[in-house]
Enzyme design. Structure first.
Site: not given
Length: 425
Positions: A223, A397-399
């Site tokens: 994401p 990387d939004h994780r």
């Protein structure tokens, strides 16, 4: 007995390659260190050296053969005092030909239960499992006990192909996570439709196939969040001119990109929550900033790495980058020079691109996209002026990285460039 020369794993992620060219022929004598063949991997064409002495008794795989699995016997070598013609006709049951079952067939997947075979993957002087980092990560995600996996790489090294076909063993499997998504097969590409338009068909190189696979994986499983800042370059450009005048006698000429590499590395050190990698139910927090720099080469893209860029002088970064870029274009980088890195930098300013959003290079968690510097109205010390301004966009990387943390990195990056003496501290 003849020595079986097998398709080597020239990188930790290599599963197969193209035997581009033989540099020896049957009957030739080779010594350790002699270049025997050129092999195209997923990243570059690399030279394959002999590790034993002897006579080439038989070439099993013709040059130009694609999709040769790692571990496949590609030639037979007759040892000292051995009849090369007899060696060529000797059976090689333990060495599969290219058409035989791929390396995965050698893993315990065909057995009803994992069979411990520690000798297959243990170091000679201890009980450490010899496996590539990618194989270890996949094994952890799938719950595979590497002690029961037979490695098909050099010296029994376990590679990705060995683990993917193995059944879960004694090692406990981690909780399901987004990081396991790449194991799923991507959707098939649509069939080509030429609609009667004149065209030619160009076969994809190994590098282009890898680029397609990795970028598809990145956009499907990571994401992305994008954050953009505008940066005044005037002070940086002035400092660069002064430094180049001082370094001229040393034959060093800094590019703007050299300074941006340094700025990104120092930003990651200053904001360590962004110098990370998502790994399923764990997060890798790196202690130094290794910057992968995108370099366009014939047929694709490669990312040579400036290791520990935050602690290097900009003159050292410039010299190292010029060497890496030159050898990248010649296909002469070693795997450790382009595999790894904690973050990437992609600069398209030289093409006049104002701003773009780069795709994260997995397994990294961020990439900085640099646009062209151009004259724009810009507020300097409260007054509207014309300044040299560039747009920089960070893809995160939004994780692994929250938006606020990514914003903090972009703020530090901007401040370093607009007050560039900090790059020399």
């Amino acid at each position: 007995m003849p020595i079986a020369i097998k398709m080597p794993a020239l990188s930790p992620t290599m599963e197969e390659g193209t035997l581009s060219k033989w540099l020896v022929k049957e009957g030739d004598t080779v010594r350790a260190g002699d270049i025997m063949a050129e092999i195209e991997t997923d990243k570059a064409t690399m030279e394959f050296e002999a590790v034993d002495e002897g006579t080439i008794a038989k070439i099993e795989v013709a040059e130009g053969t694609e999709g040769v699995k790692v571990g496949t016997v590609i030639a037979l070598l007759a040892g000292e005092g051995e009849d090369a013609s007899a060696a060529a006709s000797a059976p090689t049951a333990a060495a599969p030909a290219p058409a035989a079952a791929p390396a995965k067939a050698e893993t315990p997947a065909a057995a009803p239960a994992p069979v411990p075979a520690p000798a297959m993957a243990k170091a000679a002087a201890g009980d450490r499992v010899i496996a590539s980092p990618l194989a270890k990560r996949i094994a952890e995600q799938k719950g595979v006990d590497l002690a029961g996996v037979k490695g098909s790489g050099p010296n029994g090294r376990i590679v990705k192909a060995d683990v993917e076909g193995a059944k879960p063993g004694a090692a406990p499997a981690p909780a399901a996570s987004v990081a396991q998504a790449p194991a799923a097969a991507p959707a098939a590409a649509p069939a080509a439709q030429d609609f009667g338009i004149p065209h030619e068909v160009e076969k994809l190189s190994g590098m282009r196939k890898t680029i397609a696979r990795r970028l598809t994986e990145s956009k499907q499983t990571i994401p992305h969040i994008y954050l953009t800042v505008d940066i005044n370059l005037d002070k940086l450009l002035k400092l660069r001119g002064e430094l180049n005048a001082a370094l001229e006698s040393q034959g060093v000429k800094l590019s703007v990109n050299d300074l941006l590499i340094k700025a990104l590395a120092k930003s990651l050190v200053a904001v360590p929550v962004c110098n990370v990698q998502f790994a399923g139910d764990t997060l890798l927090k790196f202690k130094r900033a290794d910057i992968s720099v995108a370099v366009s080469i014939p047929g694709g893209l490669i990312t040579p790495i400036i290791k520990d860029a935050g602690s290097k002088a900009v003159s050292a970064i410039s010299t190292e980058m010029k060497d890496l870029a030159a050898r990248a274009k010649e296909g002469k980088l070693a795997p450790e020079e382009y595999q790894g890195g904690t973050a990437s930098l992609s600069n398209m300013g030289m093409f006049g691109i104002k701003q773009f959003e780069a795709v994260i290079n997995p397994p990294q968690a961020m990439i900085m996209a640099i646009g062209a510097g151009e004259q724009r109205p810009y507020v300097v010390d409260g007054a509207l002026q014309i300044a040299s301004v560039m747009s920089a966009t960070g893809s995160f990387d939004h994780r692994a990285i929250d938006g606020a943390d990514g914003a903090q990195l972009m703020k530090v990056f901007k401040e370093l460039i607009e007050n560039p003496l900090g790059l020399l501290a």
